[in-house]
Write an enzyme that holds these catalytic residues in place. Structure first.
Site, PDB file in Angstrom:
ATOM      1  N   HIS A 156       2.808 -22.737 -10.823  1.00 39.19           N
ATOM      2  CA  HIS A 156       4.168 -23.178 -10.647  1.00 39.19           C
ATOM      3  C   HIS A 156       5.178 -22.741 -11.703  1.00 39.19           C
ATOM      4  CE1 HIS A 156       2.861 -27.274  -8.031  1.00 39.19           C
ATOM      5  NE2 HIS A 156       3.362 -25.809  -7.226  1.00 39.19           N
ATOM      6  N   GLU A 168       8.245   8.922  12.952  1.00 32.57           N
ATOM      7  CA  GLU A 168       7.648   9.057  11.944  1.00 32.57           C
ATOM      8  C   GLU A 168       6.708  10.053  12.164  1.00 32.57           C
ATOM      9  OE1 GLU A 168       5.913   5.387  10.720  1.00 32.57           O
ATOM     10  OE2 GLU A 168       5.252   4.947  12.419  1.00 32.57           O
ATOM     11  N   ASN A 206       8.773   7.246   5.398  1.00 30.68           N
ATOM     12  CA  ASN A 206       7.691   7.249   4.569  1.00 30.68           C
ATOM     13  C   ASN A 206       6.590   8.051   5.360  1.00 30.68           C
ATOM     14  OD1 ASN A 206       9.208   5.297   3.352  1.00 30.68           O
ATOM     15  ND2 ASN A 206       7.918   3.616   4.121  1.00 30.68           N
ATOM     16  N   ASP A 207       6.312   8.014   6.372  1.00 30.63           N
ATOM     17  CA  ASP A 207       5.261   8.766   7.175  1.00 30.63           C
ATOM     18  C   ASP A 207       5.939   9.847   7.639  1.00 30.63           C
ATOM     19  OD1 ASP A 207       3.042   7.261   7.133  1.00 30.63           O
ATOM     20  OD2 ASP A 207       3.699   5.807   8.460  1.00 30.63           O
ATOM     21  N   ARG A 227       1.108  10.640   1.265  1.00 31.76           N
ATOM     22  CA  ARG A 227       1.920   9.798   0.554  1.00 31.76           C
ATOM     23  C   ARG A 227       1.198   9.160  -0.501  1.00 31.76           C
ATOM     24  NH1 ARG A 227       3.775   5.470   5.353  1.00 31.76           N
ATOM     25  NH2 ARG A 227       3.775   3.745   3.681  1.00 31.76           N
ATOM     26  N   CYS A 285      14.066   2.479   8.704  1.00 28.83           N
ATOM     27  CA  CYS A 285      13.324   1.469   8.057  1.00 28.83           C
ATOM     28  C   CYS A 285      12.535   1.968   7.152  1.00 28.83           C
ATOM     29  CB  CYS A 285      12.604   0.712   9.091  1.00 28.83           C
ATOM     30  SG  CYS A 285      11.491   1.483   9.969  1.00 28.83           S
TER      31      CYS A 285
HETATM   32  C1  PEP Z   1       7.599   4.511   7.347  1.00 29.65           C
HETATM   33  O1  PEP Z   1       6.436   5.078   7.530  1.00 29.65           O
HETATM   34  O2  PEP Z   1       8.664   4.927   6.973  1.00 29.65           O
HETATM   35  C2  PEP Z   1       7.469   3.144   7.652  1.00 29.65           C
HETATM   36  C3  PEP Z   1       8.658   2.181   7.882  1.00 29.65           C
HETATM   37  O3  PEP Z   1       6.446   2.283   7.961  1.00 29.65           O
HETATM   38  P1  PEP Z   1       5.129   2.231   6.863  1.00 29.65           P
HETATM   39  O4  PEP Z   1       5.856   2.143   5.691  1.00 29.65           O
HETATM   40  O5  PEP Z   1       4.929   0.557   7.011  1.00 29.65           O
HETATM   41  O6  PEP Z   1       4.054   3.106   7.429  1.00 29.65           O
HETATM   42 MG    MG Z   2       4.949   4.339   8.909  1.00 25.06          MG
END
Ligand code: PEP
Ligand code: MG
Length: 659
Positions: free
Chosen positions: A305, A546, A569-570, A580, A617
């Site tokens: 808490h 991706e 990211n991917d 990654r 994203c």
């Molecule tokens: C991505 O690959 O950029 C993505 C947003 O998905 P995650 O990071 O969940 O693989």
């Molecule tokens: Mg991804």
């Protein structure tokens, strides 16, 4: 008389849901028990219910015996199956974060406490931020019982004294709860403590000990230690943290019995760093929080808490220092880094200047950014750029809204699947997605269908052993091979679409057939729901970009989907062929590499040419240094972690101003 059911209470019967359940149970004369795995406890004790550690989606039995047993079963089963129905105001006032007590937490810094240097200590990073200020040591003396056995004729008097003390503590807590100054979060915490003070488990055990001849203070100390030990033994971080609450309540009762007041935090100087072995949530919630610069504690973890209060008031905190905290008893000044869990005792000139600079910069940035919370970023040509949030659980809704998110650009559904010992039901998923849709309507909520592979297996799906799981059976590939799982999610999404602006996107797409096959399944699900008379609505279907294949077929994909969301990211790892997660190739894992930027541009061009929305994203979406480039490429939606939202809106407004 008994009935079994599956518990649908989000996160299970933790503190507040347990209290609600008890409140309902106490409304009936019948004896009521809750049974899990053959263990039965009284449904009228929230402590016992919490200790049963009932999780969401577990099977339990409610047993009732008495004149109103039928009504009791009806009401209690009803609550377990549909906890949101008929909530009273008090219950609604609780934030889910306080119920679950975990998702708002930064990564629980389970760093073992270890000295870093003579004046440097390391503990749990429990609330982010930097602080430096005068040390305010708060080490109230330990409370001890009389240590003598009572005579038989003294016992009733001691029981009366004990009951009066419990009543006084409850009354103090009720009084605190009646104050308008208490925030909703703190109110939930004080209410949870009041419940422990009012619970038969603690008071009953203490009374039993007094009847056995113990003085009241010793009895309370022993009873609180016994119950706290039970909480500590449960395999659940949240329940472990409740042990501290039991001790805090026990201490309050003892102080009343002894006619003492706890050392007050009222006189803490402005900007001071509060140092204690343990601070009761009760004490902290009543303390002048605005004056506290930081908190350092021997006890506590990221879900205690103290951590919740510190985070919700933006107070940096390092907890769980153990015995090392004693080194701070004589400190004059303390610097703390709540992001890394570092504490520096009596820092030298250079460290002081460094921390003072960081504190000032962070405060300035925070203050300057809040004006962007309600801003709708618009370009000179009138185009609105949606700045949305990436989240993975309902507990993060509040943080996203607080930051000013214009919807959800990526709801990662994996957590929903990973949290449980079995696959989540269609009902549970539909409720979760509907809650999201309602929270952000009319803004869109983009739900990504299950994106999981053999590197992160989940209960209920058998993954093959693979040489390269990142190139293997994952994301949309796995879902299309397991229509039983995929259709359950699609049906839940169609049902949730009734409640707001749900959009759905597919991860790891590399072939147009994956979109087409998904559409067939969506149509099947729609027909089924229609035949069953279940309310549902259609949703926009989009894809994540991706994989290099998706970039290269972007014009074809754009003709068949409603939007693109670029997962940098991917996309970066697959374009650069650089894992990654592998630090040795981190240099190559760079979104600004011309190869990756070119892939993003190709995607944007294809989407813009087809007239569909192009968003992003991946982590890069929140980078102020890249936002202008992405927007110029034609992206109109950027989704990121809530903490980056205001900074991103600022960057877009700056580029709009430049024209
Ligand atoms: C991505 O690959 O950029 C993505 C947003 O998905 P995650 O990071 O969940 O693989
Ligand atoms: Mg991804």
């Amino acid at each position: 008389m008994e009935r079994s059911t599956i518990v649908r209470v989000h996160e299970g019967l933790h503190a507040r849901p347990a209290t609600r359940f008890v409140k309902l149970a106490k409304g009936f004369e019948s004896d009521v028990e809750l049974v899990k795995d053959g263990k039965a406890v009284s449904a009228k004790s929230s402590v016992k219910l919490m200790l049963l550690a009932v999780k969401e989606n577990q099977e339990v039995t409610v047993r009732a015996n008495g004149a109103d047993a039928i009504e009791a079963l009806e009401a209690l089963i009803g609550y377990l199956e549909n906890p949101r129905a008929g909530l009273d105001d008090e219950a609604e006032a609780q934030s889910p974060a306080n119920d679950a007590g975990q998702e708002v937490a930064p990564a629980p810094g389970s760093v073992p406490a270890a000295p870093d240097g003579a004046n440097r200590l390391r503990g749990v990073a429990a609330s982010e931020g930097f602080a430096i200020g005068p040390a305010f040591a708060h080490f109230p003396a330990d409370i001890a019982g009389q240590g003598r056995m009572l005579q038989a004729e003294e016992i009733q008097g001691e029981i009366d004294r004990f009951r009066t003390a419990v009543g006084a503590v409850q009354a103090r807590m009720d009084h605190a709860l009646a104050q308008d100054s208490l925030s909703a979060g703190d109110r939930g915490i004080v209410a949870a403590l009041r419940d422990i003070a009012a619970d038969d488990s603690l008071t009953g055990e203490a009374e039993g000990l007094i009847k056995g001849g113990n003085d009241a203070v010793s009895a309370v100390i022993t009873a609180a230690s016994n119950i706290a030990a039970e909480f500590s033994a449960v395999d659940d971080h949240y329940l472990n943290a409740r042990a501290d609450d039991v001790h805090a309540v026990g201490r309050q009762i003892c102080l009343v019995l002894l006619g003492q007041d706890d050392i007050s935090l009222e006189n803490i100087p402005e900007g001071a760093i509060l140092i204690a072995d343990d601070i009761g949530a009760w004490d902290l919630a009543r303390a002048p929080l605005k004056r506290i610069g930081g908190v350092v504690c021997g006890h506590g973890g990221a879900t205690s808490h103290i951590a919740i209060i510190a985070r919700s008031h933006g107070i940096p905190a390092v907890l769980g220092l153990g015995g090392q905290v004693n080194a701070l008893r004589t400190a004059r000044e303390v610097a703390l880094d709540g992001n890394a869990g570092h504490v520096i005792i009596d820092p030298d000139e250079a460290t002081r200047a460094d921390f003072a600079g960081r504190v000032e910069a962070a405060a300035k940035e925070r203050a300057g950014l809040t004006i962007f919370k309600t801003v709708t970023p618009k370009l000179a040509d009138g185009r609105i750029i949606e700045v949305a949030a990436n989240i993975g659980s309902l507990e993060e809704i509040e943080a996203a809204q607080e930051a000013g998110a214009m919807g959800i650009g990526l709801f990662r559904t994996e957590l929903l699947f990973m949290r449980h010992m079995h696959l989540p039901s269609e009902d549970m998923q539909a409720e979760t997605y509907a809650a999201l849709a309602k929270a952000f309507a009319p803004y869109p909520v983009i739900v990504r269908t299950l994106d999981i592979g053999g590197d992160k297996p989940i209960a209920g799906i058998e993954f093959p052993d693979e040489e390269n799981p990142f190139l293997g059976w994952r994301g949309i590939r796995m879902c299309l091979d397991r229509p039983d799982i995929f259709k359950r999610q699609l049906r839940a999404l169609l049902r949730a679409a009734v409640h707001g602006n749900i959009k759905v996107m597919l991860p790891m797409v590399s072939d147009i057939s994956e979109v087409r096959q998904t559409r067939v399944l969506v149509d099947e699900c729609t027909a089924e729901l229609k035949a069953e008379g279940v309310p549902h609505a259609s949703f926009d279907l989009g894809v994540m970009i991706e994989t290099p294949a998706a970039v290269l077929i972007a014009p074809t994909l754009a003709k068949e989907v409603a939007f693109f969301s670029i997962g940098t990211n991917d996309l970066t790892q697959y374009i650069m062929a650089a894992d990654r997660l592998n630090p040795t190739v981190a240099r190559l894992n760079d979104v600004t590499n011309p190869a990756v930027m070119s892939a993003i541009e190709i995607t944007a061009k294809a989407g813009v040419a087809a007239g569909i929305m192009v968003g992003m994203c991946g982590e890069a979406a929140g980078r102020p240094d890249l936002i202008a480039t992405f927007v110029k490429m034609g992206l109109t939606e950027l989704s990121m972690s809530p903490a980056s939202i205001q900074r991103a809106k600022k960057a877009i407004m700056a580029m709009a101003a430049e024209g």
